[in-house]
Design a protein around this motif. Structure first.
Motif, PDB file in Angstrom:
ATOM      1  N   ARG A 106      32.419  46.577  27.942  1.00 49.75           N
ATOM      2  CA  ARG A 106      32.668  47.971  27.894  1.00 49.75           C
ATOM      3  C   ARG A 106      34.050  48.577  27.289  1.00 49.75           C
ATOM      4  O   ARG A 106      33.999  49.454  26.503  1.00 49.75           O
ATOM      5  CB  ARG A 106      32.140  48.973  28.970  1.00 49.75           C
ATOM      6  N   ALA A 107      35.090  48.144  28.028  1.00 48.25           N
ATOM      7  CA  ALA A 107      36.324  48.535  27.883  1.00 48.25           C
ATOM      8  C   ALA A 107      37.073  48.077  26.564  1.00 48.25           C
ATOM      9  O   ALA A 107      37.690  48.968  25.882  1.00 48.25           O
ATOM     10  CB  ALA A 107      37.298  47.936  28.967  1.00 48.25           C
ATOM     11  N   TRP A 108      36.425  47.152  25.951  1.00 49.61           N
ATOM     12  CA  TRP A 108      36.940  46.640  24.564  1.00 49.61           C
ATOM     13  C   TRP A 108      36.394  47.745  23.508  1.00 49.61           C
ATOM     14  O   TRP A 108      36.936  48.242  22.860  1.00 49.61           O
ATOM     15  CB  TRP A 108      36.343  45.265  24.173  1.00 49.61           C
ATOM     16  N   THR A 109      35.100  48.161  23.654  1.00 49.47           N
ATOM     17  CA  THR A 109      34.410  49.023  22.753  1.00 49.47           C
ATOM     18  C   THR A 109      35.200  50.175  22.850  1.00 49.47           C
ATOM     19  O   THR A 109      35.469  50.973  21.929  1.00 49.47           O
ATOM     20  CB  THR A 109      33.078  49.372  23.239  1.00 49.47           C
ATOM     21  N   GLU A 110      35.732  50.787  23.913  1.00 51.21           N
ATOM     22  CA  GLU A 110      36.456  51.905  24.313  1.00 51.21           C
ATOM     23  C   GLU A 110      37.917  51.967  24.174  1.00 51.21           C
ATOM     24  O   GLU A 110      38.621  52.818  24.597  1.00 51.21           O
ATOM     25  CB  GLU A 110      35.976  52.640  25.541  1.00 51.21           C
ATOM     26  N   HIS A 111      38.548  50.566  23.959  1.00 51.71           N
ATOM     27  CA  HIS A 111      39.963  50.407  24.005  1.00 51.71           C
ATOM     28  C   HIS A 111      40.374  50.781  25.441  1.00 51.71           C
ATOM     29  O   HIS A 111      41.711  51.403  25.185  1.00 51.71           O
ATOM     30  CB  HIS A 111      40.627  51.105  22.858  1.00 51.71           C
ATOM     31  N   ASP A 112      39.858  50.569  26.488  1.00 50.50           N
ATOM     32  CA  ASP A 112      40.482  51.083  27.810  1.00 50.50           C
ATOM     33  C   ASP A 112      41.330  50.201  28.350  1.00 50.50           C
ATOM     34  O   ASP A 112      40.617  49.162  29.153  1.00 50.50           O
ATOM     35  CB  ASP A 112      39.127  51.418  28.697  1.00 50.50           C
ATOM     36  N   VAL A 113      42.421  50.185  28.145  1.00 53.68           N
ATOM     37  CA  VAL A 113      43.445  49.281  28.418  1.00 53.68           C
ATOM     38  C   VAL A 113      43.620  49.269  29.820  1.00 53.68           C
ATOM     39  O   VAL A 113      43.702  47.998  30.522  1.00 53.68           O
ATOM     40  CB  VAL A 113      44.908  49.441  27.781  1.00 53.68           C
ATOM     41  N   ASP A 114      43.486  50.162  30.501  1.00 52.58           N
ATOM     42  CA  ASP A 114      43.695  50.258  32.091  1.00 52.58           C
ATOM     43  C   ASP A 114      42.561  49.589  32.873  1.00 52.58           C
ATOM     44  O   ASP A 114      42.998  48.812  33.897  1.00 52.58           O
ATOM     45  CB  ASP A 114      43.789  51.728  32.238  1.00 52.58           C
ATOM     46  N   ALA A 115      41.411  49.581  32.296  1.00 54.31           N
ATOM     47  CA  ALA A 115      40.196  49.011  32.953  1.00 54.31           C
ATOM     48  C   ALA A 115      40.361  47.398  32.772  1.00 54.31           C
ATOM     49  O   ALA A 115      40.129  46.917  33.734  1.00 54.31           O
ATOM     50  CB  ALA A 115      38.916  49.469  32.296  1.00 54.31           C
ATOM     51  N   LEU A 116      40.631  47.038  31.674  1.00 57.66           N
ATOM     52  CA  LEU A 116      40.913  45.644  31.428  1.00 57.66           C
ATOM     53  C   LEU A 116      42.188  45.039  32.301  1.00 57.66           C
ATOM     54  O   LEU A 116      41.935  43.868  32.892  1.00 57.66           O
ATOM     55  CB  LEU A 116      41.252  45.459  29.987  1.00 57.66           C
ATOM     56  N   VAL A 117      43.181  45.805  32.502  1.00 61.56           N
ATOM     57  CA  VAL A 117      44.453  45.208  33.073  1.00 61.56           C
ATOM     58  C   VAL A 117      44.047  45.250  34.467  1.00 61.56           C
ATOM     59  O   VAL A 117      44.476  44.301  35.183  1.00 61.56           O
ATOM     60  CB  VAL A 117      45.529  46.170  32.757  1.00 61.56           C
ATOM     61  N   GLU A 118      43.106  46.127  35.049  1.00 57.58           N
ATOM     62  CA  GLU A 118      42.736  45.879  36.538  1.00 57.58           C
ATOM     63  C   GLU A 118      41.900  44.577  36.953  1.00 57.58           C
ATOM     64  O   GLU A 118      41.746  44.205  38.032  1.00 57.58           O
ATOM     65  CB  GLU A 118      41.926  47.048  37.031  1.00 57.58           C
ATOM     66  N   LEU A 119      41.569  43.915  35.728  1.00 63.96           N
ATOM     67  CA  LEU A 119      40.798  42.845  36.057  1.00 63.96           C
ATOM     68  C   LEU A 119      41.747  41.497  36.285  1.00 63.96           C
ATOM     69  O   LEU A 119      41.205  40.489  36.643  1.00 63.96           O
ATOM     70  CB  LEU A 119      39.775  42.394  34.862  1.00 63.96           C
ATOM     71  N   TYR A 120      43.150  41.865  36.042  1.00 62.44           N
ATOM     72  CA  TYR A 120      44.206  40.636  36.291  1.00 62.44           C
ATOM     73  C   TYR A 120      45.038  40.594  37.422  1.00 62.44           C
ATOM     74  O   TYR A 120      45.248  41.816  37.743  1.00 62.44           O
ATOM     75  CB  TYR A 120      44.798  40.584  34.657  1.00 62.44           C
ATOM     76  N   ALA A 121      45.319  39.533  37.977  1.00 66.24           N
ATOM     77  CA  ALA A 121      46.687  39.629  38.923  1.00 66.24           C
ATOM     78  C   ALA A 121      47.653  39.983  38.248  1.00 66.24           C
ATOM     79  O   ALA A 121      47.772  39.759  37.059  1.00 66.24           O
ATOM     80  CB  ALA A 121      46.495  38.280  39.520  1.00 66.24           C
TER      81      ALA A 121
END
Length: 134
Positions: free
Chosen positions: A16-31
């Motif tokens: 989902r986030a790649w499609t929307e370029h939602d960097v904040d959502a992606l970064v939340e997946l990482y330590a």
């Protein structure tokens, strides 16, 4: 958090986030102290801030039209792998990016280490054979 649960969340959010370029959502997946390798011979991106900077740079000239991730294959010791295929336009020209991501999760279900291996071709096309392994 179990590895399977973390891996399923990882691919669901990435798709989902790649499609929307939602960097904040992606970064939340990482330590916070994560290490991301975007290519085998490129210097790794260390920490959430460096990962966010890389993602913003990567998304800057890309217009995504379709992102697909496979169901993750889950191994031992918090490790999972998933394939992906992205239809995009790079600087106005259609392109397909296909690859896989290897992820190691911590006990909280956050990615502590990721490695991407990918290839691009001009135009929009599915990889030869089945779209995803499995």
């Amino acid at each position: 958090m179990r590895t399977r649960e973390a891996a399923e969340r990882f691919v669901r959010v990435w798709q989902r986030a790649w499609t929307e370029h939602d960097v904040d959502a992606l970064v939340e997946l990482y330590a916070e102290g994560c290490v991301h390798r975007s290519m085998p011979f490129r210097a790794p991106h260390r920490g959430r801030a460096a990962l966010a900077e890389y993602l913003r740079w990567s998304f800057a000239t890309e217009r995504v039209t379709d992102v697909r991730f496979s169901a993750p294959l889950v191994g031992e010791d918090g490790v999972a792998v998933a394939e992906f295929r992205v239809f995009a336009e790079e600087d106005g020209a259609p392109a397909t990016l296909a690859g896989c991501v290897f992820v190691r999760f911590d006990a909280a279900g956050l990615a502590v280490e990721t490695r991407d291996y990918w290839h691009t071709v001009e135009g929009h096309r599915e990889p030869d054979g089945a779209l995803f392994f499995g």
